[in-house]
Design an enzyme around this catalytic site. Structure first.
Site, PDB file in Angstrom:
ATOM      1  N   GLU A  92       0.829  -1.213   0.000  1.00 31.51           N
ATOM      2  CA  GLU A  92       0.000   0.000   0.000  1.00 31.51           C
ATOM      3  C   GLU A  92       0.855   1.252   0.000  1.00 31.51           C
ATOM      4  OE1 GLU A  92      -3.936   2.017   1.916  1.00 31.51           O
ATOM      5  OE2 GLU A  92      -3.376  -0.011   2.526  1.00 31.51           O
ATOM      6  N   GLY A 148      -6.535   5.601  -1.149  1.00 32.63           N
ATOM      7  CA  GLY A 148      -6.808   4.197  -1.422  1.00 32.63           C
ATOM      8  C   GLY A 148      -8.288   3.869  -1.433  1.00 32.63           C
ATOM      9  N   HIS A 198      -0.625 -14.099  -0.621  1.00 30.68           N
ATOM     10  CA  HIS A 198       0.636 -14.492   0.000  1.00 30.68           C
ATOM     11  C   HIS A 198       1.029 -15.857  -0.554  1.00 30.68           C
ATOM     12  CE1 HIS A 198       0.018 -11.076   2.595  1.00 30.68           C
ATOM     13  NE2 HIS A 198      -1.198 -11.523   2.855  1.00 30.68           N
ATOM     14  N   ARG A 227       4.510 -17.281  -0.487  1.00 29.29           N
ATOM     15  CA  ARG A 227       5.656 -17.979   0.093  1.00 29.29           C
ATOM     16  C   ARG A 227       6.039 -17.257   1.379  1.00 29.29           C
ATOM     17  NH1 ARG A 227       9.503 -20.949  -2.591  1.00 29.29           N
ATOM     18  NH2 ARG A 227       8.622 -20.242  -4.548  1.00 29.29           N
ATOM     19  N   GLY A 255      -5.630   6.642 -14.850  1.00 26.94           N
ATOM     20  CA  GLY A 255      -6.736   7.379 -15.426  1.00 26.94           C
ATOM     21  C   GLY A 255      -6.926   8.731 -14.756  1.00 26.94           C
TER      22      GLY A 255
END
Length: 140
Positions: free
Chosen positions: A64, A83, A90, A92, A109
């Site tokens: 993020e 956001g 996830h 590994r 955009g």
């Protein structure tokens, strides 16, 4: 042609993160290309979950952070990037060293941006893939 709408440096991005969750977790920006950002997080006592692996939430914080910074640095002057949605797969576990993320824009955009963030361990193996959708807000 660079994606960035203003000049940015690794030093500026790291200074911007001082005294935030980003710096407390040890996240640091390392490289900037014409259309990508790179940052890393240590796998240590600050970032591991009780089973000794990098906490999945820390991977999301890294993703993020990178997607948000990328969007903020590529939107028009005076606009803000916030956001809307983030997801992470996830792939590994990592128990030591550094995890490095590379963020690239998928869509830039007028009102939204989508960024893909790939995280890898020190062996270059993919550990997490994340995608963030950002809203681009015009000045009020």
């Amino acid at each position: 042609m660079p994606l960035w709408t203003r000049p940015i440096t690794v030093e500026q991005l790291n200074a911007l993160s001082a005294n935030t969750a980003v710096s407390h977790l040890g996240i640091e920006f390392t490289d900037i290309g014409d259309d990508w950002l790179r940052a890393r997080v240590p796998v240590d006592e600050r970032t591991r979950q009780p089973y000794g692996l990098l906490h999945g939430g820390v991977s999301v914080v890294l993703a993020e952070t990178m997607g948000s910074v990328g969007a903020a640095c590529s939107c028009p002057e005076g606009h803000r990037a916030v956001g809307l949605d983030i997801n992470a797969n996830h792939l590994r576990g990592v128990s030591s060293g550094w995890v490095t993320g590379t963020a690239r824009a998928v869509h830039v955009g007028r009102t939204t941006q989508v960024w893909q963030i790939d995280l890898t361990n020190e062996a270059g193996e993919l550990t997490c893939v994340s995608r963030i959708t950002m809203a681009i807000l015009a000045p009020r």
